[in-house]
Motif scaffolding. Structure first.
Motif, PDB file in Angstrom:
ATOM      1  N   SER A 226      -1.996 -15.805  11.918  1.00 34.20           N
ATOM      2  CA  SER A 226      -3.669 -15.835  11.482  1.00 34.20           C
ATOM      3  C   SER A 226      -2.902 -13.953  11.129  1.00 34.20           C
ATOM      4  CB  SER A 226      -4.493 -15.536  12.381  1.00 34.20           C
ATOM      5  OG  SER A 226      -5.284 -14.873  12.517  1.00 34.20           O
TER       6      SER A 226
ATOM      7  N   GLU B 170      -0.746 -12.991   9.735  1.00 37.42           N
ATOM      8  CA  GLU B 170      -0.213 -12.799   9.211  1.00 37.42           C
ATOM      9  C   GLU B 170      -0.788 -13.788   7.421  1.00 37.42           C
ATOM     10  OE1 GLU B 170       3.211 -12.058   6.161  1.00 37.42           O
ATOM     11  OE2 GLU B 170       3.013 -11.837   8.101  1.00 37.42           O
ATOM     12  N   HIS B 171      -1.470 -14.488   7.980  1.00 39.92           N
ATOM     13  CA  HIS B 171      -2.185 -14.400   7.039  1.00 39.92           C
ATOM     14  C   HIS B 171      -3.103 -13.850   6.263  1.00 39.92           C
ATOM     15  CE1 HIS B 171      -5.073 -16.957   4.535  1.00 39.92           C
ATOM     16  NE2 HIS B 171      -5.870 -16.915   5.059  1.00 39.92           N
ATOM     17  N   GLU B 172      -3.969 -12.931   7.122  1.00 38.80           N
ATOM     18  CA  GLU B 172      -4.338 -11.479   6.695  1.00 38.80           C
ATOM     19  C   GLU B 172      -3.362 -10.751   6.038  1.00 38.80           C
ATOM     20  OE1 GLU B 172      -8.113 -10.932   7.134  1.00 38.80           O
ATOM     21  OE2 GLU B 172      -7.714 -12.595   7.901  1.00 38.80           O
ATOM     22  N   ARG B 173      -2.868 -10.419   6.257  1.00 37.77           N
ATOM     23  CA  ARG B 173      -1.283  -9.270   5.753  1.00 37.77           C
ATOM     24  C   ARG B 173      -1.919  -9.262   4.671  1.00 37.77           C
ATOM     25  NH1 ARG B 173       0.429  -8.301  10.474  1.00 37.77           N
ATOM     26  NH2 ARG B 173       2.225 -10.272  10.804  1.00 37.77           N
ATOM     27  N   ARG B 174      -1.306 -11.119   3.999  1.00 37.52           N
ATOM     28  CA  ARG B 174      -0.657 -11.313   2.811  1.00 37.52           C
ATOM     29  C   ARG B 174      -2.597 -11.369   1.951  1.00 37.52           C
ATOM     30  NH1 ARG B 174       1.756 -15.539   5.296  1.00 37.52           N
ATOM     31  NH2 ARG B 174       0.043 -17.272   5.540  1.00 37.52           N
ATOM     32  N   ARG B 175      -3.819 -11.924   2.819  1.00 40.33           N
ATOM     33  CA  ARG B 175      -4.165 -11.629   1.888  1.00 40.33           C
ATOM     34  C   ARG B 175      -4.700 -10.169   1.503  1.00 40.33           C
ATOM     35  NH1 ARG B 175      -9.485 -13.275   5.090  1.00 40.33           N
ATOM     36  NH2 ARG B 175     -10.399 -12.474   3.072  1.00 40.33           N
ATOM     37  N   TYR B 176      -4.351  -9.542   2.378  1.00 39.76           N
ATOM     38  CA  TYR B 176      -4.718  -8.330   2.153  1.00 39.76           C
ATOM     39  C   TYR B 176      -4.232  -7.664   1.185  1.00 39.76           C
ATOM     40  CZ  TYR B 176      -5.642  -2.961   3.068  1.00 39.76           C
ATOM     41  OH  TYR B 176      -5.662  -1.647   2.576  1.00 39.76           O
TER      42      TYR B 176
ATOM     43  N   GLU C 141      -2.343  -9.597  -1.713  1.00 40.25           N
ATOM     44  CA  GLU C 141      -3.040  -9.649  -3.235  1.00 40.25           C
ATOM     45  C   GLU C 141      -4.618  -9.382  -3.314  1.00 40.25           C
ATOM     46  OE1 GLU C 141      -3.660 -13.967  -1.471  1.00 40.25           O
ATOM     47  OE2 GLU C 141      -2.055 -14.653  -2.005  1.00 40.25           O
ATOM     48  N   LEU C 142      -5.107  -9.025  -2.348  1.00 39.59           N
ATOM     49  CA  LEU C 142      -6.539  -8.019  -2.848  1.00 39.59           C
ATOM     50  C   LEU C 142      -6.012  -6.507  -3.038  1.00 39.59           C
ATOM     51  CD1 LEU C 142      -9.032  -9.093   0.395  1.00 39.59           C
ATOM     52  CD2 LEU C 142      -9.377  -9.426  -2.203  1.00 39.59           C
ATOM     53  N   GLN C 143      -4.986  -5.924  -2.733  1.00 44.93           N
ATOM     54  CA  GLN C 143      -4.378  -4.334  -3.334  1.00 44.93           C
ATOM     55  C   GLN C 143      -3.587  -5.042  -4.601  1.00 44.93           C
ATOM     56  OE1 GLN C 143      -1.953  -3.423  -0.075  1.00 44.93           O
ATOM     57  NE2 GLN C 143      -3.813  -2.052   0.447  1.00 44.93           N
TER      58      GLN C 143
END
Length: 95
Positions: free
Chosen positions: A67, A69-75, A77-79
């Protein structure tokens, strides 16, 4: 309830807009993985011995890692989206 050291204890907030309490299970004081658990709480880094109630649950370490790692990837991508929009705004000023 069953846990091993490295799992995460989550206690649901009981008041609207109150965040859940999340802590790392550092020690399990039962041979069968049952409570009590020594938990280090993330909000203030203190440790307590916990006998969880019905508003608590355990998140296995592997699930939490996935979970996170998924949040780090989303963050990330947003950056990238924000950086691209800022670069576009600087090269194409409105006016």
């Amino acid at each position: 309830m069953h846990a091993v050291p490295g799992d995460w204890m989550v206690i649901k907030g009981t008041v609207v807009d109150e965040p859940d309490q999340v802590g790392l299970i550092r020690e399990v004081h039962s041979e069968d993985g049952g409570p009590p658990y020594l938990v280090r709480w993330m909000n203030d880094d203190h440790e307590t011995l916990v006998f969880p109630g019905p508003d608590a649950y355990v998140v296995p370490e592997a699930s939490k890692t996935s979970s996170d790692e998924h949040e780090r990837r989303r963050y990330a991508e947003l950056q990238e989206v924000v950086a691209a929009r800022q670069a576009h705004a600087h090269t194409h000023p409105s006016g």
